[in-house]
Write an enzyme that holds these catalytic residues in place. Structure first.
Site, PDB file in Angstrom:
ATOM      1  N   LEU A   1       0.840  -1.203   0.000  1.00 44.23           N
ATOM      2  CA  LEU A   1       0.000   0.000   0.000  1.00 44.23           C
ATOM      3  C   LEU A   1       0.865   1.239   0.000  1.00 44.23           C
ATOM      4  O   LEU A   1       0.480   2.279  -0.502  1.00 44.23           O
ATOM      5  CB  LEU A   1      -0.857   0.040   1.266  1.00 44.23           C
ATOM      6  CG  LEU A   1      -2.021  -0.920   1.361  1.00 44.23           C
ATOM      7  CD1 LEU A   1      -2.617  -0.870   2.753  1.00 44.23           C
ATOM      8  CD2 LEU A   1      -3.078  -0.562   0.332  1.00 44.23           C
ATOM      9  N   GLY A   2       2.025   1.113   0.601  1.00 50.46           N
ATOM     10  CA  GLY A   2       2.888   2.277   0.680  1.00 50.46           C
ATOM     11  C   GLY A   2       4.130   1.942   1.458  1.00 50.46           C
ATOM     12  O   GLY A   2       4.214   0.906   2.121  1.00 50.46           O
TER      13      GLY A   2
ATOM     14  N   VAL B   1       4.033  -1.192   4.077  1.00 45.83           N
ATOM     15  CA  VAL B   1       2.685  -1.518   4.531  1.00 45.83           C
ATOM     16  C   VAL B   1       1.981  -2.319   3.442  1.00 45.83           C
ATOM     17  O   VAL B   1       1.995  -1.929   2.276  1.00 45.83           O
ATOM     18  CB  VAL B   1       1.864  -0.239   4.821  1.00 45.83           C
ATOM     19  CG1 VAL B   1       0.518  -0.605   5.394  1.00 45.83           C
ATOM     20  CG2 VAL B   1       2.623   0.661   5.775  1.00 45.83           C
TER      21      VAL B   1
ATOM     22  N   LYS C   1       1.856  -3.620   8.705  1.00 49.15           N
ATOM     23  CA  LYS C   1       3.087  -2.849   8.599  1.00 49.15           C
ATOM     24  C   LYS C   1       4.245  -3.689   9.123  1.00 49.15           C
ATOM     25  O   LYS C   1       4.188  -4.197  10.238  1.00 49.15           O
ATOM     26  CB  LYS C   1       2.923  -1.570   9.416  1.00 49.15           C
ATOM     27  CG  LYS C   1       4.142  -0.715   9.453  1.00 49.15           C
ATOM     28  CD  LYS C   1       3.799   0.653  10.000  1.00 49.15           C
ATOM     29  CE  LYS C   1       3.849   1.647   8.883  1.00 49.15           C
ATOM     30  NZ  LYS C   1       3.676   3.019   9.233  1.00 49.15           N
TER      31      LYS C   1
ATOM     32  N   GLY D   1       6.204   3.644   4.251  1.00 47.91           N
ATOM     33  CA  GLY D   1       6.098   4.780   5.162  1.00 47.91           C
ATOM     34  C   GLY D   1       7.333   4.916   6.006  1.00 47.91           C
ATOM     35  O   GLY D   1       8.368   4.295   5.749  1.00 47.91           O
TER      36      GLY D   1
ATOM     37  N   ASP E   1       4.485  11.846  16.100  1.00 40.13           N
ATOM     38  CA  ASP E   1       4.758  11.937  14.665  1.00 40.13           C
ATOM     39  C   ASP E   1       3.499  12.349  13.899  1.00 40.13           C
ATOM     40  O   ASP E   1       3.077  11.681  12.960  1.00 40.13           O
ATOM     41  CB  ASP E   1       5.308  10.599  14.153  1.00 40.13           C
ATOM     42  CG  ASP E   1       6.179  10.768  12.911  1.00 40.13           C
ATOM     43  OD1 ASP E   1       6.426  11.930  12.524  1.00 40.13           O
ATOM     44  OD2 ASP E   1       6.601   9.756  12.329  1.00 40.13           O
TER      45      ASP E   1
ATOM     46  N   PHE F   1       8.313   3.814   8.780  1.00 40.06           N
ATOM     47  CA  PHE F   1       8.956   2.737   9.517  1.00 40.06           C
ATOM     48  C   PHE F   1       9.021   1.426   8.761  1.00 40.06           C
ATOM     49  O   PHE F   1       9.456   0.419   9.278  1.00 40.06           O
ATOM     50  CB  PHE F   1       8.256   2.523  10.854  1.00 40.06           C
ATOM     51  CG  PHE F   1       8.405   3.702  11.765  1.00 40.06           C
ATOM     52  CD1 PHE F   1       9.531   3.848  12.543  1.00 40.06           C
ATOM     53  CD2 PHE F   1       7.425   4.675  11.813  1.00 40.06           C
ATOM     54  CE1 PHE F   1       9.682   4.939  13.372  1.00 40.06           C
ATOM     55  CE2 PHE F   1       7.565   5.777  12.642  1.00 40.06           C
ATOM     56  CZ  PHE F   1       8.696   5.907  13.421  1.00 40.06           C
ATOM     57  N   GLY F   2       8.528   1.409   7.569  1.00 35.44           N
ATOM     58  CA  GLY F   2       8.612   0.164   6.817  1.00 35.44           C
ATOM     59  C   GLY F   2       7.497   0.075   5.798  1.00 35.44           C
ATOM     60  O   GLY F   2       6.714   1.014   5.616  1.00 35.44           O
TER      61      GLY F   2
END
Ligand SMILES: *[C@@H]1O[C@H](CO)[C@@H](O)[C@H](O)[C@H]1NC(C)=O
Ligand SMILES: *[C@@H]1O[C@H](CO)[C@@H](O)[C@H](O)[C@H]1NC(C)=O
Ligand SMILES: *[C@@H]1O[C@H](CO)[C@@H](O)[C@H](O)[C@H]1NC(C)=O
Ligand SMILES: *[C@@H]1O[C@H](CO)[C@@H](O)[C@H](O)[C@H]1NC(C)=O
Ligand SMILES: *[C@@H]1O[C@H](CO)[C@@H](O)[C@H](O)[C@H]1NC(C)=O
Ligand SMILES: *[C@@H]1O[C@H](CO)[C@@H](O)[C@H](O)[C@H]1NC(C)=O
Ligand SMILES: *[C@@H]1O[C@H](CO)[C@@H](O)[C@H](O)[C@H]1NC(C)=O
Ligand SMILES: *[C@@H]1O[C@H](CO)[C@@H](O)[C@H](O)[C@H]1NC(C)=O
Length: 673
Positions: free
Chosen positions: A352-353, A360, A375, A355, A471, A357-358
């Site tokens: 999906l993306g 997804v 994730k 991001g 964040d 931190f890793g």
């Protein structure tokens, strides 16, 4: 004689549905029942009443179709009272995802059969986010399996009496008092086992009792709950008696096996032998598979060797890290295998993306068809993992309509998998920065802003402990199917806080959103969240990144840019040109000025998030920005170069913890001094 008649009618396996005005009925199984159903509820072929199915965020009702009057008209005293009534039903709550369930069910008296304005989820299909009032005329007995802080729930397995509100008037952990010793014994509402509930109201004594027991067990003498209630002050002219259940993010099956009711007398007893059976759910027991494997080994050696090889290969493939202490967090743990299958083996096409931190991945849990986002976070600090998981689990208990729900986790070597509710419309930054896609209009933007504000208020002030997000940014705001803004990824930044040695401070956050004192001290506070939130407000209103660049490729700090417009009296010019002038000038001015106020370099000058909410709701007028307000980067420019390295960290000590994604603004971590 009436008892005999009753027995006779009961033996007609279906129902004794005495004429409506008598206000009495008894169903063991609902195959022939005359009920008004809505939402997800259905009567299954074997007569089981299913109030919900695996659909998430749904609700289902089953009502006795005839209106009943609960007002005692034959009273001879000066005060009118309500009639006595008694109900009993047998239910079972069966989880779809092993051990994980959401939301419960309720016995309800309602003035209408049309509960279309009631919400699913924690509202149990009874009320909605608008606080209930006496005009709702709702009396409910909730069997709740989630601890919802909004509703001040006592635990995640309780029975409560609700009057026009889901904040129970009285609640106790689910269980019963033994007849012999009077000792309390727990019952797990979501155990999947049938249980019986009695709801008895005495009109003269104005007392409502609720009793719970395992099915087959006799009714305990002492009720679980006994509450003084004047039903007369609650009911409308006529009322309907029913059962209601809802699903939230996850769902459980809410089954009703039997139900009886009577006005003015005890509810007819239920004949347990006639209750329908529950469907079999869940995987085959493991021992059976092993047994078959063993048997085949004695018959044929080669296939069994192959089987063992396969078994070992599978074991390695799906290997997880699991430690004793994790047992405490039981239901929040997913198996790697389930997640592997859900995401088609973490196939690239499911990404999906990428991001902060890793990566997804999108997935669908096979057993429940629940859409999830998984994730994968790699981590190197072993030390912090335990605290982090405790936090994940406590975060998993957070419930707010503007938070992206964290469902659970799974651990592998050096890797943590976090399972979230799937958000149909992706992240907000896509809409703000994708110049080719559709632009959000102003109403959508303010709606998203208000949603994020209320979730932050919940994290900072309304939950049992203060949760700092750390964040906040447009790319961490996700949009659900209805375009509600939902804050995601909270607490993740913390993983990188734990287990670091005491001499260096890691600052975690995203460039452009970091409050100056956070950079200096490394200490995240609600006020540093408000700073980031201020930048977020500007981002949404201007459709610009917190640090962009001008035509000469010089960095432009959004706060400075807006501040300049503000001092020139042209703040409206800072608004996103893609809105093409279609906005409310006052609102835009409010959002931009509030953004500047929140992003104030001095923590004390920033409002609390509750204040922010009041400003946005126009309950309070915004203070004027002081003439000496200067943004942090402006101050930095004027000061020695010491600050510059904070704004643009480019020293070797800067360590990016994100995978290479090509995205320009990522979460970064660097060592402070
Ligand atoms: C759940 O029930 C609704 C309404 O009866 C139905 O439309 C839907 O298909 C059902 N979903 C599943 C997964 O059975
Ligand atoms: C169901 O009950 C309602 C209300 O009492 C009644 O009007 C209707 O005729 C009943 N339907 C059947 C099939 O018995
Ligand atoms: C109505 O009230 C009278 C006296 O106040 C009482 O005797 C009678 O039992 C009540 N009826 C019901 C149905 O509760
Ligand atoms: C109500 O009626 C009952 C008999 O039906 C009688 O015993 C009682 O005294 C009456 N109460 C009042 C307050 O009149
Ligand atoms: C239920 O009430 C809503 C308004 O709250 C209305 O729009 C809807 O038509 C009603 N449904 C029925 C079946 O009467
Ligand atoms: C909440 O329910 C009430 C009726 O109880 C209804 O009037 C109101 O419109 C509902 N609010 C929402 C936001 O659906
Ligand atoms: C709704 O009720 C809760 C609890 O009583 C209260 O804290 C909250 O302020 C109420 N909200 C509104 C809008 O009245
Ligand atoms: C409720 O329970 C109390 C005992 O705690 C009992 O005295 C009373 O009769 C009960 N009332 C009803 C309506 O069952």
């Amino acid at each position: 004689m009436p008892a005999l008649l009753l027995l006779l009618l009961l033996s007609l396996n279906g129902a004794l549905a005495s004429s409506a005005d008598v206000g009495q009925f008894a169903y063991q199984g609902f195959a022939a029942a005359n009920l008004t159903l809505d939402g997800l509820s259905v009567i299954m072929p074997n007569g089981l009443l299913a109030l919900t199915n695996s659909t998430s965020q749904g609700k289902g009702h089953a009502f006795h179709p005839a209106p009943l009057s609960f007002i005692n008209t034959t009273t001879n005293s000066s005060t009118t009272v309500a009639r006595s009534f008694s109900a009993s039903f047998v239910f079972a709550i069966v989880s779809i995802v092993d051990g994980l369930t959401d939301q419960g069910l309720a016995f309800v008296l309602a003035p209408t059969l049309n509960l279309s304005s009631a919400s699913a989820g924690q509202y149990l299909g009874l009320l909605n986010a608008t606080n209930g009032t006496a005009r709702d005329h709702i009396l409910a007995v909730e069997l709740d399996i989630i601890r919802n802080p909004e509703m001040r729930d006592i635990n995640s397995n309780h029975v409560g009496i609700d009057v026009n509100s889901l904040i129970s008037q009285q609640a106790k952990p689910a269980g019963y008092y033994g007849d012999g010793d009077g000792a309390f014994r727990d019952l797990m509402l979501n155990s999947g086992k049938p249980m019986q509930v009695w709801v008895d109201y005495d009109g003269q004594a104005r007392q409502l009792n609720v009793t719970l027991a395992s099915v087959q067990a006799p009714k305990p003498k002492n009720p679980l709950l006994s509450e003084a209630i004047d039903l007369y002050t609650i009911v409308a002219e006529t009322m309907f008696v029913g059962l209601s259940a809802s699903s939230g993010v996850l769902s459980a099956h809410h089954y009703i096996l039997g139900w009886s009711f009577s006005l003015d007398g005890p509810a007819p007893p239920l004949d347990f032998s006639k209750l329908p059976t529950l469907p079999h759910v869940g995987p085959e027991p493991r021992s059976k598979i092993l047994y078959i494997a063993l048997r085949s080994a004695t018959v044929l050696l080669i296939p069994s060797v192959l089987a063992v090889v396969f078994f070992l290969w599978r074991r390695r493939r799906f290997a997880e890290v699991r430690e004793d202490w994790e047992d405490d967090f039981g239901p929040h743990r997913f198996t790697y295998k389930d997640l592997f299958h859900a995401t088609d083996g973490f196939k690239n096409s499911n990404i999906l993306g990428v991001g902060g931190f890793g990566k997804v991945y999108k997935g669908v849990l096979p057993a429940s068809n629940l859409e999830i986002a998984v994730k994968r976070v790699s981590h190197d600090s072993r030390q912090g993992v335990r605290e982090f998981i405790a936090e994940v689990v406590s975060i998993g208990r957070l419930r707010h309509r503007n938070l992206a729900q964290l469902l659970g986790y799974c651990r592998r070597n050096g890797e943590l998998l976090l399972v979230y509710e799937y958000m149909a419309n992706g992240s907000l930054d896509k809409y703000l920065y994708n110049k080719n896609g559709p632009a959000l209009n102003w109403t959508q933007r303010t709606w998203i802003i208000k949603g994020v504000t209320s979730s932050l208020l919940y994290l900072h002030e309304d939950w049992e402990q203060v949760v700092i997000h750390r964040d906040i940014k447009a790319s961490n705001v996700l949009l659900d199917g209805q375009m509600n803004g939902r804050l995601g990824d909270f607490g993740l930044a913390r993983l990188y806080d734990h287990g670091t040695d005491a001499h260096t401070t890691h600052v975690v956050g995203t460039m452009g959103y970091l409050a100056p004192e956070l950079v200096r001290t490394g200490k995240a506070t609600p006020s540093t969240d408000v700073f980031a939130f201020g930048v977020f407000l500007l981002e949404v209103a201007c459709g610009r990144r917190p640090i962009g660049s001008d035509e000469h490729n010089n960095p432009v700090v959004l706060v400075d840019w807006v501040l300049e417009h503000h001092s020139n009296g042209s703040i409206i010019d800072a608004v996103d040109s893609r809105l093409m002038g279609k906005f409310n000038t006052e609102e835009v001015t409010l959002v931009l000025t509030l953004g500047l106020l929140c992003a104030h370099p001095l923590p004390n000058a920033r409002p609390s998030i509750r204040k922010v909410m009041q400003y946005l709701d126009s309950d309070q007028s915004l203070p004027r920005l002081s003439a000496t307000y200067m943004s942090y980067s402006k101050m930095a420019q004027m000061q020695s170069e010491g600050f510059d390295s904070y704004i643009m960290p480019h020293t070797p000590r800067v360590k990016s913890i994100c995978s290479a994604s090509g995205e320009s603004w990522e979460t970064v971590m660097f060592d402070g001094r």
